[in-house]
Motif scaffolding. Sequence first.
Motif, PDB file in Angstrom:
ATOM      1  N   PHE A  67       0.839  -1.187   0.000  1.00 63.14           N
ATOM      2  CA  PHE A  67       0.000   0.000   0.000  1.00 63.14           C
ATOM      3  C   PHE A  67       0.880   1.245   0.000  1.00 63.14           C
ATOM      4  O   PHE A  67       1.964   1.254   0.579  1.00 63.14           O
ATOM      5  N   VAL A  68       0.392   2.294  -0.654  1.00 59.31           N
ATOM      6  CA  VAL A  68       1.149   3.536  -0.783  1.00 59.31           C
ATOM      7  C   VAL A  68       0.194   4.709  -0.583  1.00 59.31           C
ATOM      8  O   VAL A  68      -0.950   4.680  -1.033  1.00 59.31           O
ATOM      9  N   SER A  69       0.677   5.751   0.096  1.00 66.83           N
ATOM     10  CA  SER A  69      -0.129   6.957   0.261  1.00 66.83           C
ATOM     11  C   SER A  69      -0.054   7.769  -1.026  1.00 66.83           C
ATOM     12  O   SER A  69       0.822   7.563  -1.877  1.00 66.83           O
ATOM     13  N   THR A  70      -0.949   8.717  -1.158  1.00 66.09           N
ATOM     14  CA  THR A  70      -0.931   9.585  -2.336  1.00 66.09           C
ATOM     15  C   THR A  70       0.376  10.357  -2.401  1.00 66.09           C
ATOM     16  O   THR A  70       0.966  10.485  -3.479  1.00 66.09           O
ATOM     17  N   GLN A  71       0.841  10.846  -1.264  1.00 68.77           N
ATOM     18  CA  GLN A  71       2.086  11.621  -1.266  1.00 68.77           C
ATOM     19  C   GLN A  71       3.275  10.751  -1.638  1.00 68.77           C
ATOM     20  O   GLN A  71       4.165  11.197  -2.367  1.00 68.77           O
ATOM     21  N   GLU A  72       3.303   9.490  -1.161  1.00 67.40           N
ATOM     22  CA  GLU A  72       4.388   8.590  -1.549  1.00 67.40           C
ATOM     23  C   GLU A  72       4.339   8.307  -3.049  1.00 67.40           C
ATOM     24  O   GLU A  72       5.371   8.314  -3.720  1.00 67.40           O
TER      25      GLU A  72
END
Length: 180
Positions: A67-72
């Motif tokens: 999983f990845v955040s939008t910022q990442e």
Amino acid sequence: MPFGTKAESTKPASAPVSGGSRNAGAGTAAAGTGTVTAGAGAGAVKEQRVTKQRLAVSAALDELDDFVSTQELYRILQNQGVSVSLATAYRILQSLADEGLVDVLRNGDGEAVYRRCAVTGHHHHLLCRNCGKAVEVEAPAVETWAARIAAEHGYTEVAHTVEIFGLCAECTARKAAGTV
């Protein structure tokens, strides 16, 4: 990164949580533009323009295992030289989530994190609280239990989320070695 709760979904229990294979991206278009309708059988979903930015976000998600955040994801795209604004990345990820093409969870800080899942039907995740590693799991016993409990109480159109959090084998080994 520690993980917390699954993002709320408005989909009924019979709707798939995830939209398809890791390559079930935003669709294809020869010149990078066009439209795509999400998930066959997913109901009336607004057709989305297939832009260079949408294709880049989709391709980046296809390359990630966790999983990845939008910022990442935004930082990854910037490092690849992709011209996309943070606001556009947010809109595209939300659109992909609305279409059922990515799963969304909330991390320990309440931030939405996204992942393209390989499982096409309703499923759950086993997540490492330390590194964020995710394993997709099916849980037929949970499905049966949820349906039985709902029926016992007269509920219909029931949805549920079950996410299991712990330490993966690698993080457990690092913890035992004192390197975490």
